[in-house]
Design an enzyme around this catalytic site. Structure first.
Site, PDB file in Angstrom:
ATOM      1  N   ASP A  42       0.841  -1.208   0.000  1.00 57.05           N
ATOM      2  CA  ASP A  42       0.000   0.000   0.000  1.00 57.05           C
ATOM      3  C   ASP A  42       0.875   1.256   0.000  1.00 57.05           C
ATOM      4  OD1 ASP A  42       0.852  -0.188   2.614  1.00 57.05           O
ATOM      5  OD2 ASP A  42      -1.155  -0.129   3.509  1.00 57.05           O
ATOM      6  N   SER A  43       2.197   1.059  -0.010  1.00 57.09           N
ATOM      7  CA  SER A  43       3.108   2.177  -0.273  1.00 57.09           C
ATOM      8  C   SER A  43       2.800   2.789  -1.635  1.00 57.09           C
ATOM      9  CB  SER A  43       4.571   1.707  -0.211  1.00 57.09           C
ATOM     10  OG  SER A  43       4.769   0.558  -1.017  1.00 57.09           O
ATOM     11  N   ASP A  85      -1.169  -6.073  -0.119  1.00 61.88           N
ATOM     12  CA  ASP A  85      -1.511  -5.471   1.174  1.00 61.88           C
ATOM     13  C   ASP A  85      -3.012  -5.262   1.324  1.00 61.88           C
ATOM     14  OD1 ASP A  85       0.665  -5.022   2.854  1.00 61.88           O
ATOM     15  OD2 ASP A  85       1.270  -3.194   1.816  1.00 61.88           O
ATOM     16  N   LYS A 114      -1.277  -9.388   3.023  1.00 67.07           N
ATOM     17  CA  LYS A 114      -0.499  -8.913   4.163  1.00 67.07           C
ATOM     18  C   LYS A 114      -1.348  -7.938   4.967  1.00 67.07           C
ATOM     19  CE  LYS A 114       3.246  -6.018   3.730  1.00 67.07           C
ATOM     20  NZ  LYS A 114       2.839  -4.828   4.511  1.00 67.07           N
ATOM     21  N   GLU A 116      -1.275  -5.484   8.800  1.00 63.84           N
ATOM     22  CA  GLU A 116      -0.369  -4.879   9.776  1.00 63.84           C
ATOM     23  C   GLU A 116      -0.880  -5.011  11.206  1.00 63.84           C
ATOM     24  OE1 GLU A 116       0.487  -0.798   8.797  1.00 63.84           O
ATOM     25  OE2 GLU A 116       1.208  -1.295   6.786  1.00 63.84           O
ATOM     26  N   GLU A 183       9.605  -4.302  10.158  1.00 63.50           N
ATOM     27  CA  GLU A 183      10.046  -3.015   9.608  1.00 63.50           C
ATOM     28  C   GLU A 183      10.606  -2.129  10.716  1.00 63.50           C
ATOM     29  OE1 GLU A 183       7.239  -1.120   7.004  1.00 63.50           O
ATOM     30  OE2 GLU A 183       8.449   0.702   6.834  1.00 63.50           O
TER      31      GLU A 183
HETATM   32  O1  KIV Z   1       3.577  -1.117   1.589  1.00 65.62           O
HETATM   33  C1  KIV Z   1       4.738  -1.520   1.518  1.00 65.62           C
HETATM   34  O2  KIV Z   1       5.475  -1.235   0.568  1.00 65.62           O
HETATM   35  C2  KIV Z   1       5.256  -2.339   2.605  1.00 65.62           C
HETATM   36  C3  KIV Z   1       6.719  -2.616   2.626  1.00 65.62           C
HETATM   37  C4  KIV Z   1       7.458  -1.410   3.045  1.00 65.62           C
HETATM   38  C5  KIV Z   1       7.067  -3.793   3.456  1.00 65.62           C
HETATM   39  O3  KIV Z   1       4.524  -2.735   3.460  1.00 65.62           O
END
Ligand code: KIV
Length: 267
Positions: A42-43, A85, A114, A116, A183
């Protein structure tokens, strides 16, 4: 690539490589360069959409980019393990909401989702895993909760915070998480967790070299960054003639234990 192959790599002492990818072309290039896992992170909110944080990323956006990456892999018969994510707010309400969100990303082409956080997430992970959805957890600096954490800072530094992180990591392994992104966690703590969690592959980002694998945001490691790169990033493009060359250099550096260098990239 699948979970059994990733377990084999780990058992053989070979580091697992992961990069973020948000579109078809970069996904295909990263796959060809030998990256084992691609993360539709989600970056993408910051990298592709110009958002100030990942908090504003929607499930629609995640599904769209997951489809793009998946199509890129299919086009070149790529083999990378594809993780997507679950964005902020899409798994927080109930296990059923998490299942609906995860199903959407799996149907967009993800092999694993994924999410968090620790503590409250363990029952959610268990619920998804029981329904055939592989899950990667994410502890330490969890960007979706950056406002609660007070900024992008190292986590698990003092004894109490380290004990909580350790407890959460064990609960997530017990719940069935097959991977765990760590992280911005002190190198010693992430190495200890890696030794303690044989069934959950630790993937570090700013967490030292003692993890089972490494991940970076693709644009950061290519030096395409408007701000200053965080300390744990290395610009692999600086000495490479092409994007593919830079990604190959990253894979090689991780496999050979040259990246990360704890003296330069860890806390
Ligand atoms: O969203 C993302 O890119 C991430 C990575 C930094 C692990 O969660």
């Amino acid at each position: 690539m699948g979970l059994p192959r990733l377990a084999q790599l780990r058992a053989a002492g070979e580091k697992i490589t992961m990069l973020t990818a948000y579109d078809a072309t970069f996904a295909a290039v990263a796959d060809a360069a030998g990256v084992e896992c691609l993360l539709v992170g989600d970056s993408l909110g910051m990298v592709c959409q110009g958002l100030p944080s990942t908090v504003g990323v929607t499930l629609d956006a995640m599904a769209y980019h997951t489809e793009c990456v998946s199509r890129g892999l299919h086009r070149v018969q790529g083999t990378a393990w594809l993780i997507a994510d679950l964005p902020f707010g899409c798994y927080h309400e109930s296990k059923e909401q998490a299942l609906r969100s995860a199903a959407r990303l799996m149907q967009a082409g993800a092999h694993m989702v994924k999410l968090e956080g620790g503590g409250w997430t363990a029952p959610v992970v268990e619920f998804l895993v029981q329904r055939g959805i592989p899950v990667c957890a994410h502890l330490g600096l969890t960007p979706q909760t950056v406002h609660a954490l007070g900024g992008y800072r190292v986590q698990g530094r003092d004894e109490e915070a380290a004990a909580t992180l350790r407890r959460h990591a064990h609960e997530l392994q017990d719940a069935g998480a097959a991977m765990l992104v760590l992280e911005m966690v002190p190198a010693r703590l992430s190495a200890e967790l890696t030794a303690e969690l044989p069934h959950c592959h630790t993937i570090g980002i700013g967490a030292g070299q003692g993890t089972a694998g490494q991940v970076l945001v693709m644009h950061d490691m290519l030096g395409i960054n408007l701000g200053k790169n965080p300390k744990f990033v290395h610009n692999f493009m600086a000495d490479a003639g092409s994007v593919r060359g830079a990604i190959e250099a990253y894979v090689q550096a991780v496999k050979q234990g040259h990246f990360p260098d704890d003296a330069l990239h860890a806390w």
